[in-house]
Design a protein around this motif. Structure first.
Motif, PDB file in Angstrom:
ATOM      1  N   ILE A 202       0.867  -1.184   0.000  1.00 11.97           N
ATOM      2  CA  ILE A 202       0.000   0.000   0.000  1.00 11.97           C
ATOM      3  C   ILE A 202       0.900   1.227   0.000  1.00 11.97           C
ATOM      4  O   ILE A 202       1.739   1.388   0.878  1.00 11.97           O
ATOM      5  CB  ILE A 202      -0.916   0.020   1.248  1.00 11.97           C
ATOM      6  CG1 ILE A 202      -1.750  -1.272   1.306  1.00 11.97           C
ATOM      7  CG2 ILE A 202      -1.805   1.249   1.250  1.00 11.97           C
ATOM      8  CD1 ILE A 202      -2.424  -1.500   2.638  1.00 11.97           C
ATOM      9  N   VAL A 203       0.727   2.075  -1.011  1.00  8.64           N
ATOM     10  CA  VAL A 203       1.547   3.285  -1.127  1.00  8.64           C
ATOM     11  C   VAL A 203       0.654   4.512  -1.130  1.00  8.64           C
ATOM     12  O   VAL A 203      -0.511   4.443  -1.505  1.00  8.64           O
ATOM     13  CB  VAL A 203       2.402   3.272  -2.420  1.00  8.64           C
ATOM     14  CG1 VAL A 203       3.395   2.122  -2.389  1.00  8.64           C
ATOM     15  CG2 VAL A 203       1.540   3.176  -3.649  1.00  8.64           C
ATOM     16  N   SER A 204       1.201   5.645  -0.689  1.00  5.48           N
ATOM     17  CA  SER A 204       0.427   6.886  -0.735  1.00  5.48           C
ATOM     18  C   SER A 204       0.354   7.361  -2.178  1.00  5.48           C
ATOM     19  O   SER A 204       1.139   6.947  -3.030  1.00  5.48           O
ATOM     20  CB  SER A 204       1.052   7.941   0.167  1.00  5.48           C
ATOM     21  OG  SER A 204       2.333   8.275  -0.308  1.00  5.48           O
ATOM     22  N   GLU A 205      -0.588   8.239  -2.456  1.00  2.00           N
ATOM     23  CA  GLU A 205      -0.821   8.697  -3.822  1.00  2.00           C
ATOM     24  C   GLU A 205       0.368   9.420  -4.431  1.00  2.00           C
ATOM     25  O   GLU A 205       0.528   9.436  -5.639  1.00  2.00           O
ATOM     26  CB  GLU A 205      -2.054   9.601  -3.863  1.00  2.00           C
ATOM     27  CG  GLU A 205      -3.332   8.847  -3.578  1.00  2.00           C
ATOM     28  CD  GLU A 205      -4.553   9.736  -3.570  1.00  2.00           C
ATOM     29  OE1 GLU A 205      -4.424  10.956  -3.808  1.00  2.00           O
ATOM     30  OE2 GLU A 205      -5.643   9.213  -3.321  1.00  2.00           O
ATOM     31  N   ASP A 206       1.225  10.024  -3.630  1.00  2.00           N
ATOM     32  CA  ASP A 206       2.342  10.792  -4.175  1.00  2.00           C
ATOM     33  C   ASP A 206       3.592   9.938  -4.420  1.00  2.00           C
ATOM     34  O   ASP A 206       4.602  10.429  -4.905  1.00  2.00           O
ATOM     35  CB  ASP A 206       2.687  11.971  -3.268  1.00  2.00           C
ATOM     36  CG  ASP A 206       3.050  11.541  -1.855  1.00  2.00           C
ATOM     37  OD1 ASP A 206       2.720  10.406  -1.472  1.00  2.00           O
ATOM     38  OD2 ASP A 206       3.662  12.347  -1.136  1.00  2.00           O
ATOM     39  N   VAL A 207       3.537   8.630  -4.152  1.00  2.00           N
ATOM     40  CA  VAL A 207       4.669   7.749  -4.372  1.00  2.00           C
ATOM     41  C   VAL A 207       4.611   7.211  -5.802  1.00  2.00           C
ATOM     42  O   VAL A 207       3.569   6.750  -6.260  1.00  2.00           O
ATOM     43  CB  VAL A 207       4.658   6.567  -3.371  1.00  2.00           C
ATOM     44  CG1 VAL A 207       5.702   5.530  -3.729  1.00  2.00           C
ATOM     45  CG2 VAL A 207       4.868   7.082  -1.967  1.00  2.00           C
ATOM     46  N   GLU A 208       5.741   7.290  -6.501  1.00  2.00           N
ATOM     47  CA  GLU A 208       5.799   6.770  -7.865  1.00  2.00           C
ATOM     48  C   GLU A 208       5.887   5.249  -7.816  1.00  2.00           C
ATOM     49  O   GLU A 208       6.768   4.674  -7.182  1.00  2.00           O
ATOM     50  CB  GLU A 208       7.021   7.326  -8.593  1.00  2.00           C
ATOM     51  CG  GLU A 208       7.178   6.785  -9.993  1.00  2.00           C
ATOM     52  CD  GLU A 208       8.488   7.185 -10.635  1.00  2.00           C
ATOM     53  OE1 GLU A 208       8.786   6.625 -11.691  1.00  2.00           O
ATOM     54  OE2 GLU A 208       9.210   8.034 -10.088  1.00  2.00           O
ATOM     55  N   ILE A 209       4.965   4.593  -8.486  1.00  2.00           N
ATOM     56  CA  ILE A 209       4.973   3.137  -8.557  1.00  2.00           C
ATOM     57  C   ILE A 209       5.852   2.744  -9.738  1.00  2.00           C
ATOM     58  O   ILE A 209       5.625   3.184 -10.860  1.00  2.00           O
ATOM     59  CB  ILE A 209       3.549   2.583  -8.726  1.00  2.00           C
ATOM     60  CG1 ILE A 209       2.704   2.976  -7.524  1.00  2.00           C
ATOM     61  CG2 ILE A 209       3.575   1.077  -8.927  1.00  2.00           C
ATOM     62  CD1 ILE A 209       1.247   2.636  -7.650  1.00  2.00           C
ATOM     63  N   PRO A 210       6.900   1.949  -9.495  1.00  2.00           N
ATOM     64  CA  PRO A 210       7.795   1.565 -10.589  1.00  2.00           C
ATOM     65  C   PRO A 210       7.044   0.829 -11.693  1.00  2.00           C
ATOM     66  O   PRO A 210       6.170   0.008 -11.418  1.00  2.00           O
ATOM     67  CB  PRO A 210       8.811   0.633  -9.932  1.00  2.00           C
ATOM     68  CG  PRO A 210       8.656   0.807  -8.481  1.00  2.00           C
ATOM     69  CD  PRO A 210       7.288   1.327  -8.230  1.00  2.00           C
ATOM     70  N   LYS A 211       7.371   1.155 -12.941  1.00  2.00           N
ATOM     71  CA  LYS A 211       6.786   0.438 -14.065  1.00  2.00           C
ATOM     72  C   LYS A 211       7.746   0.478 -15.235  1.00  2.00           C
ATOM     73  O   LYS A 211       8.650   1.317 -15.292  1.00  2.00           O
ATOM     74  CB  LYS A 211       5.424   1.011 -14.451  1.00  2.00           C
ATOM     75  CG  LYS A 211       5.452   2.460 -14.897  1.00  2.00           C
ATOM     76  CD  LYS A 211       4.060   2.958 -15.191  1.00  2.00           C
ATOM     77  CE  LYS A 211       4.100   4.452 -15.477  1.00  2.00           C
ATOM     78  NZ  LYS A 211       2.791   4.997 -15.743  1.00  2.00           N
ATOM     79  N   ILE A 212       7.568  -0.432 -16.152  1.00  2.00           N
ATOM     80  CA  ILE A 212       8.369  -0.529 -17.368  1.00  2.00           C
ATOM     81  C   ILE A 212       7.544   0.044 -18.515  1.00  2.00           C
ATOM     82  O   ILE A 212       6.372  -0.301 -18.672  1.00  2.00           O
ATOM     83  CB  ILE A 212       8.723  -1.999 -17.671  1.00  2.00           C
ATOM     84  CG1 ILE A 212       9.594  -2.585 -16.557  1.00  2.00           C
ATOM     85  CG2 ILE A 212       9.403  -2.126 -19.020  1.00  2.00           C
ATOM     86  CD1 ILE A 212       9.843  -4.076 -16.705  1.00  2.00           C
ATOM     87  N   THR A 213       8.158   0.918 -19.324  1.00  2.00           N
ATOM     88  CA  THR A 213       7.472   1.491 -20.480  1.00  2.00           C
ATOM     89  C   THR A 213       8.399   1.485 -21.694  1.00  2.00           C
ATOM     90  O   THR A 213       9.591   1.233 -21.574  1.00  2.00           O
ATOM     91  CB  THR A 213       7.027   2.949 -20.206  1.00  2.00           C
ATOM     92  OG1 THR A 213       8.185   3.737 -19.892  1.00  2.00           O
ATOM     93  CG2 THR A 213       6.021   3.036 -19.066  1.00  2.00           C
ATOM     94  N   ASN A 214       7.840   1.801 -22.848  1.00  2.00           N
ATOM     95  CA  ASN A 214       8.586   1.955 -24.110  1.00  2.00           C
ATOM     96  C   ASN A 214       9.496   0.771 -24.413  1.00  2.00           C
ATOM     97  O   ASN A 214      10.666   0.930 -24.745  1.00  2.00           O
ATOM     98  CB  ASN A 214       9.394   3.254 -24.118  1.00  2.00           C
ATOM     99  CG  ASN A 214       8.519   4.466 -23.906  1.00  2.00           C
ATOM    100  OD1 ASN A 214       7.392   4.509 -24.386  1.00  2.00           O
ATOM    101  ND2 ASN A 214       9.013   5.434 -23.180  1.00  2.00           N
ATOM    102  N   VAL A 215       8.957  -0.432 -24.330  1.00  2.00           N
ATOM    103  CA  VAL A 215       9.741  -1.638 -24.573  1.00  2.00           C
ATOM    104  C   VAL A 215       9.979  -1.818 -26.079  1.00  2.00           C
ATOM    105  O   VAL A 215       9.058  -1.720 -26.876  1.00  2.00           O
ATOM    106  CB  VAL A 215       9.031  -2.879 -23.991  1.00  2.00           C
ATOM    107  CG1 VAL A 215       9.863  -4.133 -24.231  1.00  2.00           C
ATOM    108  CG2 VAL A 215       8.760  -2.704 -22.503  1.00  2.00           C
ATOM    109  N   GLU A 216      11.229  -2.049 -26.430  1.00  2.00           N
ATOM    110  CA  GLU A 216      11.625  -2.337 -27.812  1.00  2.00           C
ATOM    111  C   GLU A 216      12.243  -3.723 -27.855  1.00  2.00           C
ATOM    112  O   GLU A 216      12.960  -4.077 -26.919  1.00  2.00           O
ATOM    113  CB  GLU A 216      12.660  -1.308 -28.300  1.00  2.00           C
ATOM    114  CG  GLU A 216      12.135   0.106 -28.426  1.00  2.00           C
ATOM    115  CD  GLU A 216      11.209   0.303 -29.613  1.00  2.00           C
ATOM    116  OE1 GLU A 216      11.293  -0.500 -30.581  1.00  2.00           O
ATOM    117  OE2 GLU A 216      10.401   1.223 -29.570  1.00  2.00           O
ATOM    118  N   PRO A 217      11.988  -4.535 -28.858  1.00  2.00           N
ATOM    119  CA  PRO A 217      11.426  -4.164 -30.145  1.00  2.00           C
ATOM    120  C   PRO A 217       9.899  -4.010 -30.074  1.00  2.00           C
ATOM    121  O   PRO A 217       9.207  -4.838 -29.494  1.00  2.00           O
ATOM    122  CB  PRO A 217      11.810  -5.316 -31.065  1.00  2.00           C
ATOM    123  CG  PRO A 217      11.959  -6.493 -30.161  1.00  2.00           C
ATOM    124  CD  PRO A 217      12.409  -5.944 -28.842  1.00  2.00           C
TER     125      PRO A 217
END
Length: 169
Positions: A48-63
């Protein structure tokens, strides 16, 4: 909890305002009509994280598109994730990954941009392989994503079996 189908129960819990916690276990308790009690721990864990905490995620996957390689050509794999972590990638083989558990290490170039390469070996022909990227955050949590593009490794004509039929080009 309420019984939604026979033997299947569902419940909702609302996180209290301002609460934060990590690695929380969930225990489920069932009490039968005869008073028998059965307890079990859910397999997953909750953070459980507060709203202002950035949740790690992976984006812009290539190929991001399908790629065809011949022996000796490089596959370039990259993704965006929080800075300071560790990136890896691997090709998901149809017969299992054997000892390739974590994958090929990647380098963090620009902050949060992870990049790695792999060279297609001689003597392998494969089509439609998926690329899985793995990110290990500074806190030890592990994220994975599958690249949208698939990888095909095209063999040389002399590597094809004698009874091979080639359609099209």
């Amino acid at each position: 909890m309420t019984e939604v189908e026979e033997g299947f129960y569902e419940g909702t819990w609302t996180v209290p305002e301002g609460m934060a916690a990590s690695d929380v276990q969930i225990e489920v308790i069932y009490v039968s009509a005869y008073g028998n009690i059965v307890k079990a721990m859910a397999e997953g864990r909750v953070t459980i994280v507060s709203e202002d905490v950035e949740i790690p995620k992976i984006t812009n996957v290539e190929p991001s598109e399908d790629v065809e390689l011949r022996a000796g050509e490089e596959l370039e794999v990259c993704f965006q994730a929080p800075t300071g972590g560790q990136g890896y990638f691997r090709l998901l083989l149809p017969f299992g990954n054997g000892l390739q558990e974590i994958g090929v290490p990647m380098q963090e170039g620009d902050p949060g941009h992870y990049h790695g390469t792999w060279v297609a070996p001689e003597g392998i022909i494969a089509t439609g392989l998926q690329v899985e990227v793995i990110f290990i955050h500074r806190d030890g949590s592990r994220l994975t994503e599958i690249a949208p593009g698939r990888v095909s490794i095209i063999g040389n004509m002399e590597d094809l079996p004698a009874n091979t039929i080639i359609l099209g080009e």
